[in-house]
Design an enzyme around this catalytic site. Structure first.
Site, mmCIF file in Angstrom:
data_model
loop_
_atom_site.group_PDB
_atom_site.id
_atom_site.type_symbol
_atom_site.label_atom_id
_atom_site.label_comp_id
_atom_site.label_asym_id
_atom_site.label_seq_id
_atom_site.Cartn_x
_atom_site.Cartn_y
_atom_site.Cartn_z
ATOM 1 C CG HIS A 116 -2.000 -1.019 1.166
ATOM 2 N ND1 HIS A 116 -2.888 -1.138 0.116
ATOM 3 C CD2 HIS A 116 -2.318 -2.011 2.044
ATOM 4 C CE1 HIS A 116 -3.704 -2.162 0.344
ATOM 5 N NE2 HIS A 116 -3.382 -2.706 1.500
ATOM 6 C CG ASP A 155 -3.059 -8.409 0.456
ATOM 7 O OD1 ASP A 155 -2.232 -8.736 1.320
ATOM 8 O OD2 ASP A 155 -4.098 -7.776 0.717
ATOM 9 C CG HIS A 157 -6.716 -5.351 1.905
ATOM 10 N ND1 HIS A 157 -6.319 -6.443 2.649
ATOM 11 C CD2 HIS A 157 -7.694 -4.737 2.615
ATOM 12 C CE1 HIS A 157 -7.026 -6.486 3.766
ATOM 13 N NE2 HIS A 157 -7.877 -5.471 3.766
ATOM 14 C CG ASP A 244 -5.298 -10.142 3.103
ATOM 15 O OD1 ASP A 244 -5.037 -10.602 1.980
ATOM 16 O OD2 ASP A 244 -5.092 -8.952 3.414
#
Length: 438
Positions: A116, A155, A157, A244
């Site tokens: 991120h 991931d 996200h 995740d």
């Protein structure tokens, strides 16, 4: 473990760095226990005694390694802890293991994570400060001359930081498989986000609906990811191996499994994996990390299953499969049309974009403007202005694949810029490996 039969040629290097002295808070999902249970699982399974798996020690990245990628305010030295430098340094060590033929595959099981972290950095967002994959890639390009790289981010996200750093680079293919941004942080990663004016079609986003399971990920890999990789022909494949998407993860809403992760890795066949997210500390990470390692090493992972694993439980509804098939078709169309908008963009010479970047950990917004100065011979150079409550950045950035004319023009503009109070004026030149501020 005796039932796992490794292929001798598949030498796999691992680095495990739990970062004992860094956490956002003792009860935060991103804490050292994420990797301690994995470490115990690997020891219990006897991986330290497997001939073709080698454990390496991390090292410290330098601030020059960070500044090659990031524009940090007030500076990388002020923002980063030693744990951040070790996490980034671990990726540099496994990169050398691959490039110097110490191993065929490598996995950095490290924290803090990084995907991120965008090009401009004012602090922590999404548990990340610096982008450890991008730092590794630019290190490889600088020291080994690699040009074409593919990053596949699995991931849950969206990897908005990695996308941001490589958005206008046609030599870096970025593919992200993630939960739909309408339902999860950071709220980005839609199909229309397809690349900058010099690299349209080289960013491939695959936003998947909540509760996507093994069938959905298998479909995306088979229909989109592998065909695009086959056509792009990267010199290296990097997997941002966030875990995740697992059905037990406490902060996401997907339905993936350890078997699914291992199968995805075997199909993707990445050169390097770098751990990103994954916050089911006991229920997922020991199994998913083990499955990925065994898949990388060419070993049998069929016995790696969660205690409550039942394949029938993870079959997704037909209407969800149809929806995901539509996402696949749109993503393939994006790649098929890659590069077709650059000719029109070149007529404008300069293409601008604006965005607001939310720093969720500290709760402030950054307003950022980019001016892409386009070139018929290279991706061009970029002028970046970013303003936060803490500081301001005004930078001229030159990508590794820039031509001498763009490199010289960016240098001249930096030299002519007058210092401004509370503003970091910077030149980031990856061709000359220079980072200067005034």
């Amino acid at each position: 473990m005796n039932s796992f039969m490794p292929r001798a040629q598949n030498r796999t290097a691992l680095i495990l760095f739990p970062a004992f002295d860094w956490c956002i808070s003792p009860t935060h999902p991103e804490r050292e226990e994420r990797l301690l249970y994995t470490r115990d699982q690997l020891i219990e399974e006897g991986l330290e005694d497997v001939d073709n798996i080698v454990f390496l020690n991390p090292e410290l990245a330098t601030h020059a390694d960070i500044d090659r990628v990031h524009l940090c305010a007030p500076s990388s030295a002020r923002l980063l802890t030693e744990s951040h430098l070790i996490s980034a340094g671990a990726t540099l060590r496994i990169a050398r293991a691959i490039m110097d033929k110490e191993a065929e595959k490598a996995f950095a099981i490290v924290r803090p994570p990084g995907h991120h972290a965008m090009q401009t950095v004012f602090g922590d967002r999404g548990f990340c400060i610096v982008n450890i994959e991008a730092i590794m890639i630019e290190y490889i390009r600088r020291h080994y001359g690699v040009r074409k790289v593919a990053i596949v981010d699995t991931d849950c996200h969206h990897g908005d930081g990695t996308q941001d750093i490589y958005y206008n680079d046609p030599d870096t293919l970025f593919i992200s498989l993630h939960q739909d941004g309408r339902t999860l942080f950071p709220g980005t990663g839609f199909i229309r986000e397809s690349g900058g004016p010099a690299a349209d079609g080289y960013t491939i986003n695959l936003p998947l609906p909540p509760n996507t399971g093994e069938d959905g990920f298998d479909m995306v890999m088979e229909r989109v990811v592998m065909p695009i990789l086959d056509e792009f022909k990267p010199e290296l494949i990097i997997n941002s191996a966030g875990q995740d998407n697992h059905y037990t993860d406490p902060i996401t809403n997907m339905n993936f499994t350890a078997q699914g992760y291992a199968r995805l890795n075997r199909r993707l066949n990445p050169d390097i994996c770098v751990l990103e997210g994954g916050y089911s500390i006991e229920g997922a990470l020991p199994y998913t990390n083990l499955g990925i390692i065994l898949a990388m090493a060419g070993m049998d992972y069929s016995h790696v299953k969660e205690p409550d694993y039942d394949q029938a439980r993870f079959r997704q509804p037909e209407e969800m499969s149809q929806y995901i098939a539509g996402v696949c078709d749109k993503a393939l169309e994006v790649f098929a049309n890659r590069g077709r908008t650059k000719k029109e963009a070149l007529k404008k010479k300069v293409v601008g974009e604006r965005k607001s970047i939310f720093y969720d950990t500290t709760g402030f917004n950054v307003d950022e403007t980019r001016q892409y100065h386009l070139c018929p011979d290279c991706p061009g150079y970029t002028e970046v202005t970013a303003t936060s409550p803490r500081a301001r950045i005004h930078a001229f950035t030159v990508p590794f694949n820039a031509c001498p004319t763009c490199q010289r023009t960016a240098r001249n503009l930096f030299s002519a810029a007058q210092p401004v109070p509370q503003t970091i004026t910077a030149l980031q030149d990856r061709v000359a490996d220079i980072y200067e501020t005034k």
